[in-house]
Scaffold this motif. Structure first.
Motif: not given
Lengths: 739, 739
Positions: B228-230, B234-240, B199-200, B196, B232
């Motif tokens: 994360x809470x939701x 990967x739901x919101x972040x697939x960057x390297x 991502x901030x 998390x 995987x």
């Protein structure tokens, strides 16, 4: 270099982008109908543009000339050659969207809008930049109120996030309505950014999301002049921007000479428009701030006029008469002469397409027409549960919100609902919801969803969530209603974007749960105390704190009815009692209303608010039973809605001038309630990590102790009279926490 | 694998980090004195730790067990083997700092603190987690009030930014005081982050800065559980992530099995501690959330207890008796038995070093001793210009602030002053200031400065500026005073971090310029309207709006005196009149004071505030001359300071109960002023892009129009009596803008 030969940096072995230079013909099916560019005319246009910028800043000795001058060639490439729009109808639905994230360079945009023929953008209007004219459509940053401006920008980093939202809107509408041979919605979103935007956290969050969603209809053009207010960008940033963008899932292109090489810029933008990488495209364009002036490449060119002498020098060096000002030759206007007709053609082609689509897909076409008009596709008011269908048992208002909103979201394609990674906490998931995701994520990492999806996993990015939502709402008024969600406390992270939504009159609903010290164990970092004061003071924003399920329904009704206003619905984590005898959704619409009246005279009015209403109602009972004091109760979910009521109504609710003292009870800082009360039972410190009920108790929130304090206060009023009270607000909950 | 063989990812050709696994001996001069690790004991420790976490969450059916369990092996590596600290003296000056940016996993930290022997962290205290005990030192997120906690965390992304500040503090103190053979300050900063935090936006800003400054004393350990809470990540972040960190100037290491391979983690952390890359180090450690439970690797393990049955299953699978709770065997305590003695030795060695340093460098040693005690090294009060030395001509208060602050900053090594890329606007540059920069930037890109520098170019990163400043202030109370600066409006970007500073009682001074619609042409995006309401409501924060140079001096005096409180100094862009007859710095210290008295009775009290004081003073003249109304004027720079005054003083200033109506004049939303006035002349909409003076005029801010409205109000009070006024606040500036 042909566009097809451009190698994206993200595939290059050494992560260095191939430089674009030289002669793109632009004769490509993906670009506009472009003639071979005439080097001399192009040079004249660039020189004219820069001198005009210098003149416009000089007249009132202010403004931001440097960036606008440095971006002249980018502007020519974009506004003349690559972008699809119609100057005579700036709101043409399928137009390419353009966002100036580095909004301080707005004169650049205004001037190109003038040159290509936006009807209202006259030379006279250009001259109003930085003037005292109140009819100016050329404010110091672009403002959405004015034709041809997609979003208001200025606070850095917001614009690029808005652009992500605009690109998402296109993807969602395209996936929902496009059919083979019928690309009703296929516009691109172009976004200009400077060095500053790329440093802001909100931009970095949005960049990650755009890469994740593979928004290949989004092209960000980076005005890479390496200058910020303090000087060289190297003072604070020495990272490898291209590699960072590539790592974030973007295709990266680079243009070496962005000052003059219009061909190379066109080639890059054409390549970006027609890219098959399936990624958003970042075009890194090297420019020189204030190019053509003696402070070229210097921070001095950023935010001040050059001075009359230097403006004269710039003109001389450009081959113009230094004595003449605001000169645009017919050759220059002629250069842009084809843009309007091209725009008309685009519009006509689109209208014909929509018409043929209507023949083949009449139902979808009707729905699409409603969306274009910004109307809901269903009678939404009937989808909100009636009072008798709401729960009667104590219910957390976050749960009530789900009960009201989820049936709406299920039915209304207008709704795009998302959460900053708090799906299990905010209850916004409806039956069979589909996630907004790129469909290719399913095989690669098992993530389901596609672009028709309307449930958005924002990740832990509250600021981008709100900023991108502004872009969703700005795509076309009423076409998409963004609904965001996180804990109320973390709307402080999102606040700059919530503000921009309010400023732009963009409807959105922000679901803010865990809205009090009742949040409990997470402690003072998660317990809002002062945040409501911000949102109650923010113009054009409804901060609504409902006290039970019925008021939560009322909060949604109010928020949905406010089509030019964002709302924050402030909701509890913990169960709240229901007040079927007292609570009224119609009361919420008026901001405050009489919750429990005392027909034959009251000694005090208790103002109960949202998650803490129980303390007002409970204290009322104790006051009556233990102290023989008659208290009426006012429910006060929204100050701004109350202020919009006629004076007679407000007087009736608050009993102006009737000598009945008023006490507000809320576990927040009391700031602002002094308008409506003579005393407050509130918080004067940050919270404490304790289970919710224990946290309330720790800070003196209990009906017995509140009743005792209110009773003492009422006694004092009776002894000394209202007059003595009202000069000095009374804080009744003292002795806890610190200031 | 020997630490020296670890290849950093940033140097690897394919950007994939070399995986660390297997047997690091740890017998290295850079690590602690480590014996060869006993596989069986290590396993027992990990199993015991995880069962203890499960028990602690189960007792009150809540908390965050999953992350804490997943990070067990990291904790063993860190707290037993690699980190340098002294459990019996948590405030040992040269200790390594540790920041738990994923603060919700605090039970992990508390439990390791217990195991290694922090005196107050008893098993009984561990059991207070999530209890109703008000004496708990185990709140739901780590809190700085408690021994051994460096910073309060919880709001995601803040902690990693704080860690950057702690690492900067070390670099600055080391560069200032260390001498050959005398490394007085050489501690490392360790920071734990989850998916998390990364991502901030605030974290991303801070990461860029740490890379730019090459803070090689900062090691960020990434608990890479991809949940994360939701669900995987990967739901919101697939960057390297690794490539992004490398592009941001970080060294990247990776550990493949973070659940069990303590040796590999130790090897990585030892390599990070001793790295010669000259970069901050990012250790990407693959873990499994809730490892050992049936919901291992699932979001269900994140934020809820497992249930009694599953806790029993976890214990059975771990080889423990499911009927027994909170069991820690002597073997486990013995395992950590060497940590305390090692800590004592570290302390002793450091004391001896400081003592020897004192012999060789007595002057520096005395200064260093003052810094350690958190005392200023100069008599600062005498460095503030006397009233007679301040300008007499109209002066922008942003300029006055520079006049007051810059001589202080020049002399006081405690001051670290920075700006979010607004050096030319905020006037915080002092003579011969040195930038805080890595010295190697000079040859590579011409940037001057070194780590002794105390002027900070934050770039366009307001949020990180404030969050990192919290880390600077938290290094050791009083050792560093961070001073930040940007436009007031952009302290909304910084607000979550400003709040964390107030919550943690960390002194800081925030220089907020351009604080009104007088900001002018930049328009409503830059003109604060509602922001003061937030900061006036925020506990433990001084929001101070001085009206002239003298009050600006008073504002600094107040801010510098508030050693456990951050302050925002709210300053004008435009010139303000000077009031040598009326303004008093001592008045600022009291929050409000009588500016102009009417000795023989007044008809009205005008409350003047900061940049808009001129309207109050001007309206007073008009009221007297045109309307024969006698107005006294109160200057009200700080509400919170005023609330701290005795009632008698407040009554005297505001004339409680004397029947004199009070009108506040301020170009902000009036929210909160209702406590001190019966009427307000204020803003009810966002601002407008116009030159400053024209913007004031556009919104009705002029002495004539204000006097007319006040005169009408005073007339109404005379006709109808104070009583009728006070139930209903009067907005005197109506008809402009919209709600």
């Amino acid at each position: 270099m042909a566009p097809s030969a451009i190698t994206p940096v993200s595939a290059a072995p050494d992560h260095r982008p191939v430089k674009l230079a030289g002669k793109a013909t632009g004769q490509n099916e993906t670009t506009n109908d472009v003639q071979l560019r005439d080097v001399e005319t192009t040079s004249l246009v660039l020189r004219t543009f820069r001198c005009l910028i210098a003149d416009l800043c000089e007249q009132f000795k202010g403004g931001h000339p440097g960036g606008a001058m440095g971006m002249a060639a980018i502007g020519v490439a974009l506004w003349k050659y690559v972008m699809r729009y119609s100057p005579e109808n700036p709101s043409f639905f399928n137009r390419d969207r353009f966002v100036l994230s580095n909004g301080h360079t707005c004169l650049w945009q205004y001037t190109f809008m003038h040159l290509v023929g936006y009807t209202n953008m006259t030379l006279d209007q250009l001259k109003s930049y930085h003037s005292t004219r109140t009819d100016s459509i050329c404010p110091g940053h672009p403002e959405i109120e004015h034709e041809g401006i997609e979003v208001t920008t200025g606070p850095l980093g917001q614009g690029i996030a808005n652009a992500v939202g605009l690109a998402m809107a296109t993807k969602n509408l395209a996936a929902t309505y496009n059919k083979p041979s019928y690309e009703l919605v296929n516009n691109k979103t172009w976004c200009m950014v400077g060095d500053a935007c790329l440093q802001e956290g909100v931009a970095l969050e949005a960049i990650s999301l755009a890469g994740h969603w593979r928004l290949d209809n989004l092209i960000v053009m980076y005005d890479n002049n390496q200058i910020t207010c303090d000087g060289s960008a190297d003072l604070a940033n020495t990272e490898n921007v291209n590699a960072k963008m590539a790592a974030s899932g973007w295709e990266v292109l680079e243009v070496a000479d962005g000052n003059n090489d219009v061909d190379a810029i066109v080639a890059a933008l054409v390549a970006a428009r027609s890219s098959c990488s399936g990624k958003p495209v970042f075009v890194n364009i090297k420019t020189t701030i204030g190019v053509g002036s003696k402070v070229a490449g210097d921070a001095k060119a950023h935010g001040a006029a050059f001075g009359a002498d230097e403006v004269a020098n710039i003109k001389k060096a450009s081959g113009f008469d230094p004595e003449k000002h605001f000169v645009v030759s017919d050759t220059v206007y002629d250069f842009f002469g084809d843009v309007k007709s091209r725009g008309r053609r685009l519009e006509n082609e689109w209208r014909e397409l929509v018409s043929a689509y209507g023949d083949e897909y009449p139902d979808l076409a009707s729905e699409f027409a409603l969306r274009v008009k910004g109307q809901f596709t269903q009678d939404w008011a009937n989808l909100i549960p009636a009072k008798e269908d709401l729960p009667t048992a104590p219910t957390a208002s976050r749960k009530s919100a789900g009960l009201v909103c989820n049936p709406l979201a299920e039915k209304m394609k207008t709704f795009m609902v998302g959460t900053a990674d708090l799906s299990p906490s905010v209850n916004m998931i409806w039956k069979d919801k589909v996630d907004f995701q790129h469909p290719d994520l399913r095989p690669t990492c098992g993530i389901t969803g596609d672009y028709t999806g309307r449930y958005i996993h924002w990740g832990i990015r509250e600021h981008a969530m709100a900023a991108i939502s502004n872009g969703l709402a700005a795509f076309n008024k009423g076409t998409i209603l963004p609904i965001t969600s996180t804990f109320f406390m973390f709307y402080l992270y999102a606040a700059p974007a919530v503000r921009m939504g309010a400023l732009q009159r963009l409807q959105a609903i922000h679901i803010a749960t865990h809205d009090s010290i009742g949040t409990g164990e997470d402690g003072p970092t998660h317990q809002p105390i002062e945040l409501a004061a911000l949102y109650r003071a923010m113009p054009n924003l409804l901060y609504i704190r409902p006290c039970d399920s019925e008021e939560t329904a009322g909060a949604f009704l109010a928020a949905l009815s406010a089509t030019s206003t964002p709302s924050i619905l402030s909701l509890s984590r913990h169960n709240l009692p229901q007040y079927p005898q007292h609570s009224r959704r119609e009361g919420v619409a008026r901001g405050a209303y009489v919750f429990i009246e005392e027909a034959d005279g009251a000694d005090v009015t208790l103002i109960g608010v949202g998650s803490e209403m129980g303390f007002a109602v409970g204290a009322r009972e104790v006051l009556r039973e233990r102290f023989g004091i008659k208290a009426r109760v006012v429910s006060f979910p929204c100050q701004r809605l109350f202020e919009m009521q006629p004076r007679e109504y407000r007087a009736e609710v608050l009993r102006y001038g009737e000598g009945i003292p008023r006490v507000v009870i809320e576990a927040y800082a009391v700031n602002g309630w002094e308008r409506y009360a003579e005393a407050g039972y509130s918080m004067s410190s940050f919270g404490h990590s304790l289970p919710g009920a224990a946290a309330y108790k720790y800070f003196g929130f209990g009906e017995e102790v509140i009743a005792e304090r209110v009773s003492a206060f009422v006694g004092e009023v009776k002894r000394e009279g209202m007059e003595s009270m009202r000069g000095e607000f009374r804080d009744l909950n003292v002795g806890r926490g610190e200031h």
